[in-house]
Design a protein around this motif. Structure first.
Motif, PDB file in Angstrom:
ATOM      1  N   SER A 164       0.810  -1.219   0.000  1.00  0.00           N
ATOM      2  CA  SER A 164       0.000   0.000   0.000  1.00  0.00           C
ATOM      3  C   SER A 164       0.842   1.267   0.000  1.00  0.00           C
ATOM      4  O   SER A 164       1.938   1.313   0.575  1.00  0.00           O
ATOM      5  CB  SER A 164      -0.897   0.033   1.243  1.00  0.00           C
ATOM      6  OG  SER A 164      -1.749  -1.077   1.296  1.00  0.00           O
ATOM      7  N   TYR A 165       0.278   2.307  -0.638  1.00  0.00           N
ATOM      8  CA  TYR A 165       0.816   3.643  -0.421  1.00  0.00           C
ATOM      9  C   TYR A 165       0.396   4.027   1.001  1.00  0.00           C
ATOM     10  O   TYR A 165      -0.788   4.082   1.323  1.00  0.00           O
ATOM     11  CB  TYR A 165       0.255   4.648  -1.425  1.00  0.00           C
ATOM     12  CG  TYR A 165       0.625   6.073  -1.069  1.00  0.00           C
ATOM     13  CD1 TYR A 165       1.957   6.414  -0.824  1.00  0.00           C
ATOM     14  CD2 TYR A 165      -0.346   7.067  -0.942  1.00  0.00           C
ATOM     15  CE1 TYR A 165       2.306   7.705  -0.463  1.00  0.00           C
ATOM     16  CE2 TYR A 165       0.002   8.364  -0.590  1.00  0.00           C
ATOM     17  CZ  TYR A 165       1.332   8.682  -0.346  1.00  0.00           C
ATOM     18  OH  TYR A 165       1.676   9.959   0.015  1.00  0.00           O
ATOM     19  N   GLU A 170       5.634   7.587  -1.217  1.00  0.00           N
ATOM     20  CA  GLU A 170       5.179   7.944  -2.560  1.00  0.00           C
ATOM     21  C   GLU A 170       6.236   7.647  -3.619  1.00  0.00           C
ATOM     22  O   GLU A 170       5.918   7.230  -4.734  1.00  0.00           O
ATOM     23  CB  GLU A 170       4.797   9.423  -2.604  1.00  0.00           C
ATOM     24  CG  GLU A 170       5.941  10.380  -2.333  1.00  0.00           C
ATOM     25  CD  GLU A 170       5.489  11.813  -2.140  1.00  0.00           C
ATOM     26  OE1 GLU A 170       5.873  12.657  -2.976  1.00  0.00           O
ATOM     27  OE2 GLU A 170       4.761  12.092  -1.169  1.00  0.00           O
ATOM     28  N   VAL A 173       6.317   3.794  -4.272  1.00  0.00           N
ATOM     29  CA  VAL A 173       5.155   3.365  -5.061  1.00  0.00           C
ATOM     30  C   VAL A 173       5.287   3.858  -6.500  1.00  0.00           C
ATOM     31  O   VAL A 173       5.018   3.123  -7.455  1.00  0.00           O
ATOM     32  CB  VAL A 173       3.844   3.884  -4.426  1.00  0.00           C
ATOM     33  CG1 VAL A 173       2.648   3.549  -5.320  1.00  0.00           C
ATOM     34  CG2 VAL A 173       3.645   3.269  -3.046  1.00  0.00           C
ATOM     35  N   SER A 174       5.727   5.107  -6.664  1.00  0.00           N
ATOM     36  CA  SER A 174       5.918   5.659  -8.008  1.00  0.00           C
ATOM     37  C   SER A 174       6.970   4.866  -8.778  1.00  0.00           C
ATOM     38  O   SER A 174       6.794   4.563  -9.966  1.00  0.00           O
ATOM     39  CB  SER A 174       6.354   7.126  -7.925  1.00  0.00           C
ATOM     40  OG  SER A 174       5.388   7.915  -7.267  1.00  0.00           O
ATOM     41  N   THR A 189      -2.256  -2.684  -5.777  1.00  0.00           N
ATOM     42  CA  THR A 189      -2.231  -1.482  -4.932  1.00  0.00           C
ATOM     43  C   THR A 189      -2.028  -1.762  -3.459  1.00  0.00           C
ATOM     44  O   THR A 189      -1.593  -0.882  -2.706  1.00  0.00           O
ATOM     45  CB  THR A 189      -3.544  -0.690  -5.055  1.00  0.00           C
ATOM     46  OG1 THR A 189      -4.625  -1.481  -4.510  1.00  0.00           O
ATOM     47  CG2 THR A 189      -3.843  -0.333  -6.493  1.00  0.00           C
ATOM     48  N   SER A 195      -3.862   5.438  -5.419  1.00  0.00           N
ATOM     49  CA  SER A 195      -3.290   6.749  -5.121  1.00  0.00           C
ATOM     50  C   SER A 195      -2.814   7.369  -6.427  1.00  0.00           C
ATOM     51  O   SER A 195      -2.727   6.679  -7.450  1.00  0.00           O
ATOM     52  CB  SER A 195      -2.106   6.593  -4.156  1.00  0.00           C
ATOM     53  OG  SER A 195      -0.979   6.058  -4.853  1.00  0.00           O
ATOM     54  N   TYR A 197       0.032   7.887  -7.199  1.00  0.00           N
ATOM     55  CA  TYR A 197       1.321   7.278  -7.533  1.00  0.00           C
ATOM     56  C   TYR A 197       1.170   5.902  -8.193  1.00  0.00           C
ATOM     57  O   TYR A 197       2.162   5.260  -8.524  1.00  0.00           O
ATOM     58  CB  TYR A 197       2.175   7.212  -6.271  1.00  0.00           C
ATOM     59  CG  TYR A 197       2.157   8.528  -5.545  1.00  0.00           C
ATOM     60  CD1 TYR A 197       2.754   9.654  -6.107  1.00  0.00           C
ATOM     61  CD2 TYR A 197       1.470   8.680  -4.337  1.00  0.00           C
ATOM     62  CE1 TYR A 197       2.680  10.885  -5.480  1.00  0.00           C
ATOM     63  CE2 TYR A 197       1.404   9.909  -3.705  1.00  0.00           C
ATOM     64  CZ  TYR A 197       2.009  11.014  -4.276  1.00  0.00           C
ATOM     65  OH  TYR A 197       1.932  12.242  -3.667  1.00  0.00           O
ATOM     66  N   HIS A 198      -0.091   5.490  -8.373  1.00  0.00           N
ATOM     67  CA  HIS A 198      -0.372   4.280  -9.151  1.00  0.00           C
ATOM     68  C   HIS A 198      -0.778   4.626 -10.585  1.00  0.00           C
ATOM     69  O   HIS A 198      -1.202   3.753 -11.335  1.00  0.00           O
ATOM     70  CB  HIS A 198      -1.510   3.477  -8.503  1.00  0.00           C
ATOM     71  CG  HIS A 198      -1.150   2.869  -7.183  1.00  0.00           C
ATOM     72  ND1 HIS A 198      -1.580   3.378  -5.971  1.00  0.00           N
ATOM     73  CD2 HIS A 198      -0.391   1.791  -6.869  1.00  0.00           C
ATOM     74  CE1 HIS A 198      -1.108   2.645  -4.981  1.00  0.00           C
ATOM     75  NE2 HIS A 198      -0.387   1.672  -5.490  1.00  0.00           N
ATOM     76  N   ILE A 265      -2.393  10.854   2.749  1.00  0.00           N
ATOM     77  CA  ILE A 265      -2.849   9.475   2.938  1.00  0.00           C
ATOM     78  C   ILE A 265      -4.217   9.456   3.599  1.00  0.00           C
ATOM     79  O   ILE A 265      -5.097   8.665   3.232  1.00  0.00           O
ATOM     80  CB  ILE A 265      -1.816   8.678   3.765  1.00  0.00           C
ATOM     81  CG1 ILE A 265      -0.558   8.438   2.924  1.00  0.00           C
ATOM     82  CG2 ILE A 265      -2.400   7.346   4.244  1.00  0.00           C
ATOM     83  CD1 ILE A 265       0.606   7.891   3.700  1.00  0.00           C
ATOM     84  N   GLN A 435       7.306   7.615   5.317  1.00  0.00           N
ATOM     85  CA  GLN A 435       6.708   8.837   4.791  1.00  0.00           C
ATOM     86  C   GLN A 435       7.609  10.048   5.058  1.00  0.00           C
ATOM     87  O   GLN A 435       7.238  11.171   4.734  1.00  0.00           O
ATOM     88  CB  GLN A 435       5.327   9.055   5.421  1.00  0.00           C
ATOM     89  CG  GLN A 435       4.322   7.960   5.125  1.00  0.00           C
ATOM     90  CD  GLN A 435       4.127   7.739   3.645  1.00  0.00           C
ATOM     91  OE1 GLN A 435       4.003   8.682   2.882  1.00  0.00           O
ATOM     92  NE2 GLN A 435       4.100   6.480   3.225  1.00  0.00           N
TER      93      GLN A 435
END
Length: 522
Positions: A164-165, A170, A173-174, A189, A195, A197-198, A265, A435
């Protein structure tokens, strides 16, 4: 200047030499500090200027230190040094071969041996999808049996698992999304939901957990309107996965510590900023097999997409009833993801991590046999996860009946994870599971995306190489007869004998015949 003056000057310099050398060292360290901050190749050096160099020094002399003082390359957990080295080298397109023979104990009980063919499949005869020599398309189409409106054949049998994000930052995930696009695989995801970033172009499998993040109302209940709206904003979603449980904490909801719950988030998930996000341990939309199937069909009707479920394996009564009801109704999941108890990228209580849910090989075999006995196994796209991110383990999973695999921690390592095991604290030194803006700043998205893609592609190339050595063009052609498992005292048994079943025979012609419904590059 007289000789005496010269001697006095030299004496003065000699007396204050420490000042000169100290200034020189200071200037050097400042230069290294500035270089480390602005370089983009090494996250650890950016996040920990100067000090970060020590890690690479120890990494270089690590084998010698472990050999004499600590441990060998096969003793570290959950991934040993040899495994991590293979992932890192593959991601960086470095030499991922090993010298001087195996260090494995080949005669140990449970050790798998893949049997090569006297007449390998010639590499020169291989057909490749659109010129990519690493491509291995799925042999099954998601949603085909239930005639979903939007069929999906994954372009890759190796895909990025649910992370998960929120759990991941970020940039991580990116990087994985961009890497998935480059490698033409899909990204799950995780239960944190969709998000921004997906959205860099990769195919996406949207996971719905008990919190229904991104598809919930103000009270935390599932909302079909929110579900439809989020889908309309994310055209790259190709399938929906309902998470019943996961290997790290089956029967318990996801845990995102408050330190990781940023304003963004909180907005994405529909929760409060800075507070622990603990998902319920059970779904509110269904509480038995019949209502689960109803929910699946509602989602399929609303989206047109293939719908599947993900679960770790405990008691088998649920699976027996699901198979029975699917046979009676002709409805149910298009794919099933089985997660092993050895899996786990997120935070979990120790007892759940260590003692709840069966390991992958045991759990998958039990479920697969139930559906095979009901003549349903061929209808379903089977996905395996749980430390399968290496070619040998994937081949065993394919021979057991998997059609696809998901990799999580191995994908994290490809973008810089060093197995610091700080994921649950928010202080990941590699900037992956955090984060923190500072810690993430050292993670260059474009560079890490290439490394994630290199890992997936290198992984697939080695899968193909082993398949060819065994006489096959596609790794899903492996059967239980192609693998022998150590039974102790110098005895081996075929995987078929150990499992007491054979996977359904696959229908394969040539790679080029499996490109329908594949999402092509943008």
């Amino acid at each position: 200047m007289s000789e005496d003056q010269i001697l006095e000057l030299l004496e003065l310099i000699d007396e204050h030499a420490w000042l000169f050398w100290s200034a020189l060292v200071f200037v050097f360290l400042v230069g290294v500090f500035i270089h480390d901050i602005f370089q983009k190749k090494h996250t650890i050096k950016h996040n920990f200027p100067i000090v970060g160099h020590i890690r690479y020094l120890f990494e270089k002399i690590g084998p010698e230190l472990r050999q004499y003082w600590v441990a060998n390359d096969k003793e570290e957990m959950p991934f040993n040094r040899a495994e991590r080295s293979w992932v890192y080298a593959t991601a960086k397109m470095q030499n991922n071969n090993f010298g001087f023979g195996t260090t494995e104990l080949l005669y140990d009980a449970g050790y798998p041996i893949i049997k090569h063919s006297a007449f390998p499949f010639a590499d020169s005869k291989a057909k490749y999808v659109e010129g990519d020599s690493s491509m291995i398309p799925s042999l099954k189409v998601m949603g085909e049996f239930h005639k979903r409106k939007k069929l999906y054949r994954p372009a890759s049998v190796v895909n990025i698992s649910a992370m998960s994000y929120g759990s991941l930052g970020e940039r991580a995930v990116s990087s994985l999304n961009k890497g998935a696009m480059l490698a033409r695989c899909y990204q799950n995801t995780g239960e944190g939901g969709l998000s921004p970033y997906h959205g860099f172009g990769a195919d996406v499998m949207w996971q719905l957990g008990t919190g229904y993040f991104g598809a919930r109302d103000e009270k935390g209940k599932f909302s079909m309107d929110s579900f439809r709206k989020r889908l309309s904003e994310n055209p790259n979603v190709r399938a929906i996965e309902i998470k019943l449980s996961q290997g790290a904490k089956p029967g318990k909801g996801g845990i995102l510590p408050g330190a990781k719950v940023t304003k963004e988030i909180a907005a994405i998930r529909g929760i409060k900023e800075g507070e622990d996000c603990i998902s319920p341990n059970a779904h509110t939309e269904f509480d038995d097999v019949n209502s689960l199937i109803d929910f699946i069909e509602r989602l399929a009707e609303a989206s047109g997409l293939p719908i599947g479920i993900k679960s770790a394996v405990g008691e088998t009564k649920f699976w027996e009833e699901l198979a029975r009801r699917m046979k009676e109704t002709g409805s149910g999941p298009d794919f099933i993801t089985i997660d092993g108890g050895e899996g786990g990228t997120g935070a979990a209580p120790l007892t759940f991590t260590d003692h709840v849910s069966l390991p992958f090989k045991v759990g998958f075999a039990r479920v697969y046999k139930i559906f095979q006995s009901a003549n349903l196994s061929e209808r379903i796209v089977w996905i395996g996860s749980g430390k399968l991110g290496f070619p040998d383990r994937t081949i065993v999973a394919f021979a057991m009946g998997c059609d696809l695999i998901h990799v999580a921690r191995e994908a994290m390592m490809s973008i810089g994870c060093i197995q610091a095991q700080k994921c649950h604290t928010g202080h990941c030194p590699a900037g992956v599971a955090t984060q923190s803006k500072w810690l993430q700043a050292g993670l260059d998205v474009d560079l890490k995306a290439k490394r994630a893609a290199n890992y997936i592609k290198g992984f697939r190339k080695e899968l193909l190489s082993v398949a060819h050595a065994c006489g096959y063009e596609h790794p899903l052609q492996f059967t239980g007869l192609d693998i022998e498992i150590g039974a102790g005292i110098n005895r081996f048994r075929t995987l078929s004998d150990v499992l007491e079943y054979d996977r359904d025979p696959v229908k394969f012609t040539t790679m080029m015949d499996y490109t329908d419904h594949i999402s092509l590059p943008k």
